[in-house]
Design a protein around this motif. Structure first.
Motif, PDB file in Angstrom:
ATOM      1  N   GLU A  39     -46.148  22.050 -55.516  1.00 16.80           N
ATOM      2  CA  GLU A  39     -46.633  23.429 -55.571  1.00 16.80           C
ATOM      3  C   GLU A  39     -47.716  23.662 -56.618  1.00 16.80           C
ATOM      4  OE1 GLU A  39     -45.601  25.535 -53.113  1.00 16.80           O
ATOM      5  OE2 GLU A  39     -44.505  23.775 -52.429  1.00 16.80           O
ATOM      6  N   GLY A  40     -48.766  22.850 -56.559  1.00 21.22           N
ATOM      7  CA  GLY A  40     -49.922  23.067 -57.422  1.00 21.22           C
ATOM      8  C   GLY A  40     -49.941  22.271 -58.701  1.00 21.22           C
ATOM      9  N   PHE A  41     -48.924  21.454 -58.953  1.00 21.37           N
ATOM     10  CA  PHE A  41     -48.845  20.675 -60.185  1.00 21.37           C
ATOM     11  C   PHE A  41     -49.194  19.198 -59.926  1.00 21.37           C
ATOM     12  CE2 PHE A  41     -46.613  19.758 -64.321  1.00 21.37           C
ATOM     13  CZ  PHE A  41     -47.225  20.755 -65.060  1.00 21.37           C
ATOM     14  N   GLU A  42     -49.828  18.933 -58.799  1.00 22.52           N
ATOM     15  CA  GLU A  42     -50.134  17.555 -58.388  1.00 22.52           C
ATOM     16  C   GLU A  42     -51.018  16.829 -59.398  1.00 22.52           C
ATOM     17  OE1 GLU A  42     -48.655  19.780 -55.039  1.00 22.52           O
ATOM     18  OE2 GLU A  42     -50.369  20.246 -56.341  1.00 22.52           O
ATOM     19  N   TYR A  43     -52.028  17.514 -59.900  1.00 25.95           N
ATOM     20  CA  TYR A  43     -52.958  16.871 -60.846  1.00 25.95           C
ATOM     21  C   TYR A  43     -52.210  16.328 -62.059  1.00 25.95           C
ATOM     22  CZ  TYR A  43     -57.272  16.173 -63.517  1.00 25.95           C
ATOM     23  OH  TYR A  43     -58.314  15.631 -64.238  1.00 25.95           O
TER      24      TYR A  43
ATOM     25  N   PHE B 298     -58.869   4.797 -54.986  1.00 18.78           N
ATOM     26  CA  PHE B 298     -58.251   5.192 -53.727  1.00 18.78           C
ATOM     27  C   PHE B 298     -59.359   5.671 -52.800  1.00 18.78           C
ATOM     28  CE2 PHE B 298     -54.831   5.214 -56.673  1.00 18.78           C
ATOM     29  CZ  PHE B 298     -53.702   4.897 -55.936  1.00 18.78           C
ATOM     30  N   SER B 299     -59.406   5.106 -51.598  1.00 14.67           N
ATOM     31  CA  SER B 299     -60.529   5.424 -50.718  1.00 14.67           C
ATOM     32  C   SER B 299     -60.135   6.281 -49.527  1.00 14.67           C
ATOM     33  CB  SER B 299     -61.190   4.140 -50.226  1.00 14.67           C
ATOM     34  OG  SER B 299     -60.242   3.333 -49.554  1.00 14.67           O
TER      35      SER B 299
ATOM     36  N   GLN C 126     -61.108  18.261 -58.186  1.00 15.50           N
ATOM     37  CA  GLN C 126     -60.660  17.372 -59.265  1.00 15.50           C
ATOM     38  C   GLN C 126     -59.455  16.541 -58.866  1.00 15.50           C
ATOM     39  OE1 GLN C 126     -61.031  20.649 -62.514  1.00 15.50           O
ATOM     40  NE2 GLN C 126     -60.623  18.732 -63.584  1.00 15.50           N
ATOM     41  N   VAL C 127     -58.583  17.099 -58.041  1.00 15.84           N
ATOM     42  CA  VAL C 127     -57.356  16.384 -57.692  1.00 15.84           C
ATOM     43  C   VAL C 127     -57.667  15.152 -56.840  1.00 15.84           C
ATOM     44  CG1 VAL C 127     -55.064  16.576 -56.666  1.00 15.84           C
ATOM     45  CG2 VAL C 127     -56.018  18.478 -57.972  1.00 15.84           C
ATOM     46  N   PRO C 128     -58.327  15.296 -55.678  1.00 15.87           N
ATOM     47  CA  PRO C 128     -58.659  14.073 -54.939  1.00 15.87           C
ATOM     48  C   PRO C 128     -59.636  13.175 -55.705  1.00 15.87           C
ATOM     49  CG  PRO C 128     -59.519  16.021 -53.811  1.00 15.87           C
ATOM     50  CD  PRO C 128     -58.681  16.503 -54.936  1.00 15.87           C
ATOM     51  N   ALA C 129     -60.524  13.766 -56.510  1.00 19.72           N
ATOM     52  CA  ALA C 129     -61.464  12.953 -57.293  1.00 19.72           C
ATOM     53  C   ALA C 129     -60.731  12.087 -58.306  1.00 19.72           C
ATOM     54  CB  ALA C 129     -62.488  13.845 -57.996  1.00 19.72           C
ATOM     55  N   PHE C 130     -59.635  12.585 -58.863  1.00 16.86           N
ATOM     56  CA  PHE C 130     -58.837  11.794 -59.798  1.00 16.86           C
ATOM     57  C   PHE C 130     -58.397  10.494 -59.125  1.00 16.86           C
ATOM     58  CE2 PHE C 130     -54.976  10.432 -61.920  1.00 16.86           C
ATOM     59  CZ  PHE C 130     -55.264  10.628 -63.269  1.00 16.86           C
ATOM     60  N   LEU C 131     -58.009  10.590 -57.868  1.00 15.77           N
ATOM     61  CA  LEU C 131     -57.569   9.398 -57.137  1.00 15.77           C
ATOM     62  C   LEU C 131     -58.738   8.510 -56.725  1.00 15.77           C
ATOM     63  CD1 LEU C 131     -54.799  11.066 -54.968  1.00 15.77           C
ATOM     64  CD2 LEU C 131     -54.475   9.570 -56.944  1.00 15.77           C
ATOM     65  N   THR C 132     -59.803   9.092 -56.198  1.00 14.81           N
ATOM     66  CA  THR C 132     -60.938   8.262 -55.782  1.00 14.81           C
ATOM     67  C   THR C 132     -61.580   7.561 -56.979  1.00 14.81           C
ATOM     68  OG1 THR C 132     -62.433  10.167 -55.781  1.00 14.81           O
ATOM     69  CG2 THR C 132     -61.440   9.555 -53.678  1.00 14.81           C
TER      70      THR C 132
ATOM     71  N   VAL D  26     -49.063  15.494 -62.234  1.00 14.61           N
ATOM     72  CA  VAL D  26     -48.233  14.355 -61.824  1.00 14.61           C
ATOM     73  C   VAL D  26     -49.087  13.084 -61.790  1.00 14.61           C
ATOM     74  CG1 VAL D  26     -46.878  13.345 -59.935  1.00 14.61           C
ATOM     75  CG2 VAL D  26     -46.581  15.765 -60.553  1.00 14.61           C
ATOM     76  N   PHE D  27     -50.282  13.175 -61.230  1.00 17.08           N
ATOM     77  CA  PHE D  27     -51.160  12.003 -61.161  1.00 17.08           C
ATOM     78  C   PHE D  27     -51.585  11.555 -62.556  1.00 17.08           C
ATOM     79  CE2 PHE D  27     -52.443  13.659 -56.760  1.00 17.08           C
ATOM     80  CZ  PHE D  27     -51.453  12.909 -56.134  1.00 17.08           C
ATOM     81  N   GLU D  28     -51.864  12.502 -63.447  1.00 21.44           N
ATOM     82  CA  GLU D  28     -52.216  12.132 -64.819  1.00 21.44           C
ATOM     83  C   GLU D  28     -51.069  11.368 -65.491  1.00 21.44           C
ATOM     84  OE1 GLU D  28     -55.302  15.214 -66.775  1.00 21.44           O
ATOM     85  OE2 GLU D  28     -53.298  16.039 -66.418  1.00 21.44           O
ATOM     86  N   GLY D  29     -49.846  11.767 -65.221  1.00 19.09           N
ATOM     87  CA  GLY D  29     -48.689  11.104 -65.804  1.00 19.09           C
ATOM     88  C   GLY D  29     -48.308   9.813 -65.110  1.00 19.09           C
ATOM     89  N   ALA D  30     -49.037   9.457 -64.061  1.00 21.74           N
ATOM     90  CA  ALA D  30     -48.775   8.230 -63.299  1.00 21.74           C
ATOM     91  C   ALA D  30     -49.990   7.304 -63.286  1.00 21.74           C
ATOM     92  CB  ALA D  30     -48.378   8.583 -61.870  1.00 21.74           C
ATOM     93  N   GLU D  31     -50.934   7.522 -64.178  1.00 16.87           N
ATOM     94  CA  GLU D  31     -52.184   6.757 -64.127  1.00 16.87           C
ATOM     95  C   GLU D  31     -51.968   5.243 -64.185  1.00 16.87           C
ATOM     96  OE1 GLU D  31     -56.720   6.634 -65.643  1.00 16.87           O
ATOM     97  OE2 GLU D  31     -55.426   8.237 -66.375  1.00 16.87           O
ATOM     98  N   ARG D  32     -51.089   4.794 -65.053  1.00 16.59           N
ATOM     99  CA  ARG D  32     -50.846   3.343 -65.173  1.00 16.59           C
ATOM    100  C   ARG D  32     -50.282   2.797 -63.860  1.00 16.59           C
ATOM    101  NH1 ARG D  32     -46.289   0.884 -66.372  1.00 16.59           N
ATOM    102  NH2 ARG D  32     -45.378   2.752 -67.302  1.00 16.59           N
ATOM    103  N   ILE D  33     -49.336   3.511 -63.280  1.00 16.96           N
ATOM    104  CA  ILE D  33     -48.743   3.069 -62.011  1.00 16.96           C
ATOM    105  C   ILE D  33     -49.774   3.095 -60.892  1.00 16.96           C
ATOM    106  CG2 ILE D  33     -47.120   3.804 -60.199  1.00 16.96           C
ATOM    107  CD1 ILE D  33     -45.184   4.504 -62.531  1.00 16.96           C
ATOM    108  N   LEU D  34     -50.591   4.136 -60.853  1.00 12.50           N
ATOM    109  CA  LEU D  34     -51.630   4.219 -59.826  1.00 12.50           C
ATOM    110  C   LEU D  34     -52.590   3.037 -59.919  1.00 12.50           C
ATOM    111  CD1 LEU D  34     -52.395   8.046 -59.997  1.00 12.50           C
ATOM    112  CD2 LEU D  34     -51.279   6.836 -58.105  1.00 12.50           C
ATOM    113  N   ARG D  35     -52.974   2.663 -61.127  1.00 10.78           N
ATOM    114  CA  ARG D  35     -53.902   1.530 -61.314  1.00 10.78           C
ATOM    115  C   ARG D  35     -53.216   0.184 -61.046  1.00 10.78           C
ATOM    116  NH1 ARG D  35     -58.774   2.929 -63.598  1.00 10.78           N
ATOM    117  NH2 ARG D  35     -58.875   4.910 -64.700  1.00 10.78           N
ATOM    118  N   ARG D  36     -51.971   0.058 -61.520  1.00 15.29           N
ATOM    119  CA  ARG D  36     -51.264  -1.223 -61.407  1.00 15.29           C
ATOM    120  C   ARG D  36     -50.831  -1.516 -59.970  1.00 15.29           C
ATOM    121  NH1 ARG D  36     -45.795  -0.745 -63.977  1.00 15.29           N
ATOM    122  NH2 ARG D  36     -45.310  -0.008 -61.885  1.00 15.29           N
TER     123      ARG D  36
END
Length: 189
Positions: free
Chosen positions: A130-134, A179-180, A169-175, A136-146
């Motif tokens: 509900e709008g807190f996705e960004y 993430f493609s 900003q949210v999808p850009a954080f992933l790209t 969550v992704f910031e707190g998972a950066e190491r996992i997202l990269r690894r």
């Protein structure tokens, strides 16, 4: 869920952020004893229903966390929607109905969890918070990269603007992290 199914092969973890009563959690866990499911649900009533659903299905491969996810470990006020049983959020404003403070709940960062709490690799991540996705992704950066897991998330432009974020900003954080192909859903349940 079908967008995630092909990625849930092999030993690893599926993270369900904003698990609600478990529609994604249960579908991922049933018949998959090799898969660990980490379900995060901060709302006490919904979490109780989720735990009952896990128990009724006899799922030993699901761990339910009595916490939300965010940028860092701490406590935040959870707001409960007056019109949507799944519309609770750490953001007080709402485009429909209103949200009233429910109380403080624990918040964890995925990157702060140990390997026993969150076995590697993380194969897939569903985020409907509900709008807190960004955060969550910031707190998972190491996992997202690894692990470079498959990611499905609810895209909530209105909620992002309420927090002073540009919705791109949210999808850009992933790209920006390699993430493609992004799958973003409005109103995911």
């Amino acid at each position: 869920f079908e967008a995630l199914r092909p990625f849930l092969n092999g030993k690893g973890t599926f993270v369900d952020a904003g698990a609600n009563i478990g529609p994604f959690t249960l579908r991922a866990a049933v018949g998959r004893p090799d898969l660990t499911v980490a379900a995060f649900e901060p709302h006490p009533l919904l979490r109780g229903l989720l735990e009952n659903n896990v128990r009724l299905h006899g799922l030993d491969n699901v761990r339910v966390f009595a916490a939300g996810l965010g940028r860092e470990r701490g406590r935040l006020v959870l707001h409960q929607s007056s019109v949507n049983s799944g519309g609770h959020s750490f953001i007080g404003a709402s485009p429909i109905g209103d949200r009233k403070p429910l109380g403080e709940v624990e918040v964890l960062a995925l990157d702060g969890l140990s390997g026993t709490e969150l076995p590697c690799p993380v194969l897939a991540l569903k985020v409907d918070v509900e709008g807190f996705e960004y955060q969550v992704f910031e707190g998972a950066e190491r996992i997202l990269r690894r692990d470079h897991p498959a990611v499905v998330f609810e895209h909530s432009p209105w909620a992002y603007r309420e927090q002073g974020l540009d919705p791109v900003q949210v999808p850009a954080f992933l790209t920006d992290r390699g993430f493609s192909e992004l799958v973003a859903a409005a109103g995911m349940t």
